[in-house]
Enzyme design. Structure first.
Site, PDB file in Angstrom:
ATOM      1  CE  LYS A  38      -0.115 -12.494 -37.082  1.00 24.43           C
ATOM      2  NZ  LYS A  38       0.353 -11.298 -36.338  1.00 24.43           N
ATOM      3  CE1 TYR A 264       4.987 -39.235 -16.137  1.00 20.99           C
ATOM      4  CE2 TYR A 264       3.896 -37.818 -17.726  1.00 20.99           C
ATOM      5  CZ  TYR A 264       4.752 -38.860 -17.435  1.00 20.99           C
ATOM      6  OH  TYR A 264       5.378 -39.522 -18.462  1.00 20.99           O
TER       7      TYR A 264
END
Length: 369
Positions: A38, A264
């Site tokens: 998965k 940032y």
């Protein structure tokens, strides 16, 4: 050192084979093996991994959702595929692609039975999941009669397995809880088998369960993270080989003067002259902001380079002041010098999260195929 040229996730199929053989060595010869693929095979390449596992002799596959099973079928995978979390909207696709649902609640059992009868199915293979303590999905112990009442006078469905899931199989402090789960599952599955009149095969163990509770391997086991190189314990990790390595390059070097900021919000401010390297991957690639501000680090020429400032969407910056390097040099995020588990630990998370988070814009490169 070879230059990768861009950010890549290197997938080593020889490591996958090694891990499969190690896990199989912990089992009785007759015990079946289910490979969990998965989440794009834990962030790697689901089709490539499934084809390799099919060639190695796995008995079963499991995925979370129907669309994952459809992808495998379209890629030519023919082995049985268990859908761990089927949803009613996908029941048509389940039958169209011969995918085997986990029936985990009264509603799901009732609706899938109705769909199978509508589609005129006979003995369609289904798996009954019991909740023994994880409290996520599954019938309760006292739901046996409900299940039997719905299955007794019909021939659309056939229960081929009964299963459950350990909640803390890697935690030695929770051993008594795990043993209680195993005891509950034995009791419940035996009650169901007796009323069905036949014996579906049983499975409960995940990777850590294979290692810690071999007496409960029943007729099949399920392994996910172990196939990809992680055993939830240092002693086991040492015997496994990580399948995935995340690599990138240095895009640009900057010389930073004292009191200059990087990134940032000016999250990093230099206390002196430093050299930084900008790398072409960021939180859009799976390296979350939690790895910034010196929590996480990468390796360049075998030396540790801390991530400084905030992680950007497409870039991270690292401190390379004490590392002789140049633009274009290879950078290892996890793999040779630090495992995905070690990298994840720097941000107080686990290997599962970082592996499955790697974006599909990151190029996959298969080696040892």
């Amino acid at each position: 050192m070879d230059k990768v040229g861009e950010t890549t996730l290197q997938i080593d199929l020889a490591a996958l084979e090694h891990n499969f053989k190690f896990l199989k060595s912990r089992l009785d010869p007759e015990t079946k093996f289910l490979s969990v693929v998965k989440a794009f095979a834990y962030g790697s390449d689901m089709v490539t991994i499934a084809k390799k596992m099919e060639s190695l002799g796995t008995d079963y596959f499991a995925v979370a959702y129907a669309n994952e099973g459809v992808l495998l079928r379209n890629a030519g995978i023919t082995l049985p595929i268990l859908i761990l979390h089927p949803l009613p909207i996908n029941f048509e696709a389940l039958i169209d692609f011969n995918l085997e649902p986990s029936l985990y609640s009264p509603k799901i059992l009732k609706l899938f039975l109705e769909k199978a009868e509508e589609r005129q199915q006979k003995d369609y293979p289904v798996h009954i999941k019991f909740n023994t303590g994880l409290n996520r999905l599954g019938f309760w112990e006292n739901d046996v009669d409900y299940i039997i009442n719905h299955l007794r006078e019909q021939n659309a469905l056939k229960v081929i397995s009964v299963f459950s899931h350990l909640a803390a199989s890697e935690d030695v402090a929770e051993r008594s809880f795990s043993l209680q789960q195993i005891a509950t599952f034995k009791k419940t599955s035996e009650a169901l088998n007796q009323k069905l009149g036949y014996k579906p095969f049983r499975h409960m163990l995940n990777t850590s369960g294979i290692i810690n509770y071999p007496e409960a391997q029943f007729e099949m086991v399920r392994s996910g993270i172990g196939l990809y190189g992680y055993g939830n314990a240092k002693a086991i990790d040492a015997k496994l080989k990580p399948v995935a390595q995340l690599k990138t390059i240095i895009s640009q070097l900057h010389k930073i003067e004292p009191n200059e900021s990087v990134g940032y919000n000016r999250a990093y401010k230099s206390e002196g002259y430093r050299i930084t390297a900008t790398l072409p991957l960021g939180h859009a690639d799976g390296i979350g902001r939690q790895y910034g501000n010196k929590k996480g680090h990468v390796f360049i020429h075998g030396k540790k380079a801390p991530i400084i400032g905030n992680v950007c969407m497409d870039m991270i910056m690292v401190d390379v002041t004490d590392i002789a390097c140049k633009e274009g040099d290879e950078v290892l995020v996890f793999g040779l010098h630090q495992s995905a588990e070690e990298f994840a630990n720097t941000a107080d998370t686990i290997s599962y999260e970082i592996l499955t988070a790697i974006s599909h814009r990151v190029k996959r490169v298969i080696i040892n195929s």
